[in-house]
Design a protein around this motif. Structure first.
Motif, short mmCIF file in Angstrom:
data_model
loop_
_atom_site.label_atom_id
_atom_site.label_comp_id
_atom_site.label_asym_id
_atom_site.label_seq_id
_atom_site.Cartn_x
_atom_site.Cartn_y
_atom_site.Cartn_z
N ASP A 1 1.01 -1.58 0.14
CA ASP A 1 0.00 -0.12 -0.04
C ASP A 1 0.65 1.26 0.01
OD1 ASP A 1 -2.28 1.52 0.08
OD2 ASP A 1 -3.17 1.34 1.96
N ILE A 2 0.33 2.56 0.08
CA ILE A 2 1.06 3.67 -0.12
C ILE A 2 1.19 3.91 1.45
CG2 ILE A 2 0.58 6.06 -0.20
CD1 ILE A 2 -0.91 5.44 -1.87
N PRO A 3 2.77 4.70 1.29
CA PRO A 3 3.24 4.68 3.14
C PRO A 3 1.43 5.29 3.73
CG PRO A 3 4.93 4.96 1.94
CD PRO A 3 3.75 5.45 0.56
N ASP A 4 1.56 4.73 4.77
CA ASP A 4 1.19 5.47 5.91
C ASP A 4 1.86 6.42 7.06
OD1 ASP A 4 -1.52 5.64 7.48
OD2 ASP A 4 -0.52 4.71 9.16
N ILE A 5 0.63 7.96 6.76
CA ILE A 5 1.31 8.81 8.20
C ILE A 5 0.19 9.15 9.21
CG2 ILE A 5 2.12 11.35 7.67
CD1 ILE A 5 2.73 10.43 4.95
N PRO A 6 0.54 9.01 9.59
CA PRO A 6 -0.83 8.43 10.80
C PRO A 6 -1.56 9.92 11.74
CG PRO A 6 0.86 7.15 11.89
CD PRO A 6 0.83 7.95 10.52
N GLU A 7 -0.14 10.90 10.91
CA GLU A 7 0.00 12.94 11.61
C GLU A 7 -1.15 13.43 10.45
OE1 GLU A 7 3.21 10.83 13.29
OE2 GLU A 7 2.41 11.25 11.57
N ASP A 8 -1.36 12.62 9.90
CA ASP A 8 -2.77 13.39 8.01
C ASP A 8 -4.07 13.38 9.04
OD1 ASP A 8 -2.11 14.73 5.42
OD2 ASP A 8 -3.87 12.96 5.29
N ARG A 9 -4.48 12.01 9.54
CA ARG A 9 -6.22 12.03 10.38
C ARG A 9 -5.83 12.31 11.88
NH1 ARG A 9 -3.64 6.98 9.16
NH2 ARG A 9 -3.45 5.85 10.79
N THR A 10 -4.59 13.08 11.94
CA THR A 10 -4.27 13.49 13.87
C THR A 10 -4.74 14.85 13.29
OG1 THR A 10 -3.24 11.37 13.85
CG2 THR A 10 -3.16 13.14 16.21
N ARG B 1 -0.59 19.72 11.37
CA ARG B 1 -0.77 20.40 9.41
C ARG B 1 -0.33 19.79 8.83
NH1 ARG B 1 1.48 26.00 9.72
NH2 ARG B 1 3.13 26.13 11.84
N ARG B 2 -1.43 20.17 7.94
CA ARG B 2 -0.83 19.30 6.13
C ARG B 2 0.20 20.41 5.46
NH1 ARG B 2 -3.93 16.51 1.85
NH2 ARG B 2 -4.31 14.91 3.09
N ILE B 3 1.09 20.62 5.30
CA ILE B 3 1.70 21.36 4.51
C ILE B 3 2.53 21.22 2.78
CG2 ILE B 3 3.15 23.48 4.12
CD1 ILE B 3 3.06 24.14 6.37
N HIS B 4 2.01 21.56 1.92
CA HIS B 4 2.63 21.06 0.22
C HIS B 4 3.33 22.29 0.30
CE1 HIS B 4 -0.51 18.15 -0.33
NE2 HIS B 4 -1.07 19.02 -0.04
N GLN B 5 5.20 21.14 0.57
CA GLN B 5 6.11 22.21 0.10
C GLN B 5 7.15 22.08 -1.05
OE1 GLN B 5 8.67 20.65 3.63
NE2 GLN B 5 8.46 23.17 4.01
N PHE B 6 7.05 21.18 -1.49
CA PHE B 6 7.97 21.07 -3.07
C PHE B 6 7.34 20.26 -4.29
CE2 PHE B 6 11.16 21.72 0.31
CZ PHE B 6 11.23 22.71 0.11
N TYR B 7 7.59 20.25 -5.31
CA TYR B 7 6.97 19.69 -6.05
C TYR B 7 7.91 19.62 -7.33
CZ TYR B 7 4.44 17.52 -9.51
OH TYR B 7 4.03 16.84 -10.82
N ASP B 8 8.78 18.87 -7.90
CA ASP B 8 10.23 19.76 -8.17
C ASP B 8 10.70 18.24 -8.75
OD1 ASP B 8 10.45 22.28 -8.11
OD2 ASP B 8 11.47 21.65 -5.75
#
Length: 341
Positions: free
Chosen positions: A124-133, A137-144
């Protein structure tokens, strides 16, 4: 390791682009050398097809979306999310549509990005528990796009020996090249690495770390998810947790798409989104400059690499061994180890 030559790498999930990029219509992407087109279906879910119309091979990404389907901009042929041809506008109503398909791929949304697996996923896609905790807050930093190999970025992400030198302009202390603690535990998904390291804390980092002291400590809990994802949880004495998630998505053998997402247990008033983007942008620029100077053909077989190994090289050695084992267990045609490149 030439990623496009390893069929098993097609069986993992990769972050390819922010899902918001698809709101205005289809978008092209190249994943492991495979040209694909991404679009949103009738339910607003991402779909991924080969970027090639069955008719005269025009790129479907040149077209548009209609009622959740994708329309080829050349002659208007229309495909659903599974790649099935559902409409040829030049045909009379009563004439059946030929059985034709564009190849489809696995696609889903996670953490605000579209993830794609070209073949049946092994995990599966790696789980990040903080995304639902609550409290994070979630911040999209880079897409390069970077001109390096995915394995190079993964190795670098676990290499504490480079901090004092590559990052001497941000947080690295050239007089403190060794961490106080460095432990690695292998897991079924990759490995966990735990580090405690003293870093410089310049004035522009005070709101990042939560202290104005000239130096501070990072307690780093770093996870590698095979093949090219990692989660770095940096905890400061102030109680702030600065959690970075990266995916090094292979575009070709010498280019990757770097996705970086940040999770923080503070508020915008504590440290603004722009401050967090700017601070990590300076650090990532230092990494990028160095990694783009390396050979993108990151050799898996350590027998072909001449170097004196430092303790900090151990994560890279584990990665190479695990990936080499993966390639030999799953690739359709096994090759001798010395020939894998």
């Amino acid at each position: 390791m030439l990623n496009t030559k390893q069929p098993v790498l097609r069986r993992f999930w990769y972050a390819v682009m922010p899902v918001d990029h698809l709101k205005d219509g289809p978008r092209p992407f190249t994943l492991l050398g495979e040209p694909i087109v991404l679009f949103l279906d009738g339910k607003g879910e991402p779909a991924a097809l080969e970027d090639r119309c069955c008719h005269r091979t025009a790129k479907l990404s040149k077209g548009w979306c209609k009622d959740g389907n994708i329309v080829c901009g050349y002659h208007g042929w229309e495909y659903d999310r599974d790649g099935k041809l559902v409409m040829i506008p030049q045909f009379p109503f009563e004439q059946p549509i030929p059985e034709a398909k564009a190849r489809s791929f696995h696609a889903q949304t996670r953490y605000g990005y579209v993830w794609v697996a070209l073949d049946e996923p092994l995990s599966d896609i790696p789980d990040i528990p903080e995304d639902r905790t609550a409290g994070y807050r979630r911040i999209h930093q880079f897409y390069d796009k970077w001109n390096t190999a995915a394995l190079r970025l993964m190795e670098n992400s676990f290499d504490n020996a480079h901090f004092a030198f590559v990052h001497k302009g941000t947080f690295g202390d050239i007089n403190q090249p060794k961490p106080e603690k460095y432990e690695i535990v292998e897991t079924d998904y990759g490995f966990d690495a735990e580090t405690i390291i003293t870093i410089r804390n310049p004035p522009n980092a005070a709101r990042i770390t939560g202290t104005t002291d000239p130096t501070t400590k990072r307690h780093q809990r770093n996870k590698w998810f095979m093949p090219f994802c990692r989660r770095l949880d940096m905890e400061y004495p102030s109680g702030i947790r600065h959690i970075i998630f990266n995916c090094a998505t292979p575009v070709s053998d010498g280019q990757i798409q770097v996705v970086q997402i940040l999770f923080r247990n503070d508020t915008e008033a504590d440290c603004s989104t722009q401050e967090l983007i700017d601070w990590d942008a300076a650090i990532i620029a230092e990494d990028r400059d160095m990694l783009e100077s390396t050979d993108p053909d990151a050799i898996v077989d350590m027998g072909r690499k001449i170097e004196k190994h430092m303790p900090s090289d151990r994560p890279g050695m584990i990665m190479r061994k695990r990936l080499l084992d993966l390639l030999h267990s799953h690739n359709e045609e096994e090759q001798p180890r010395q020939q894998i490149a």
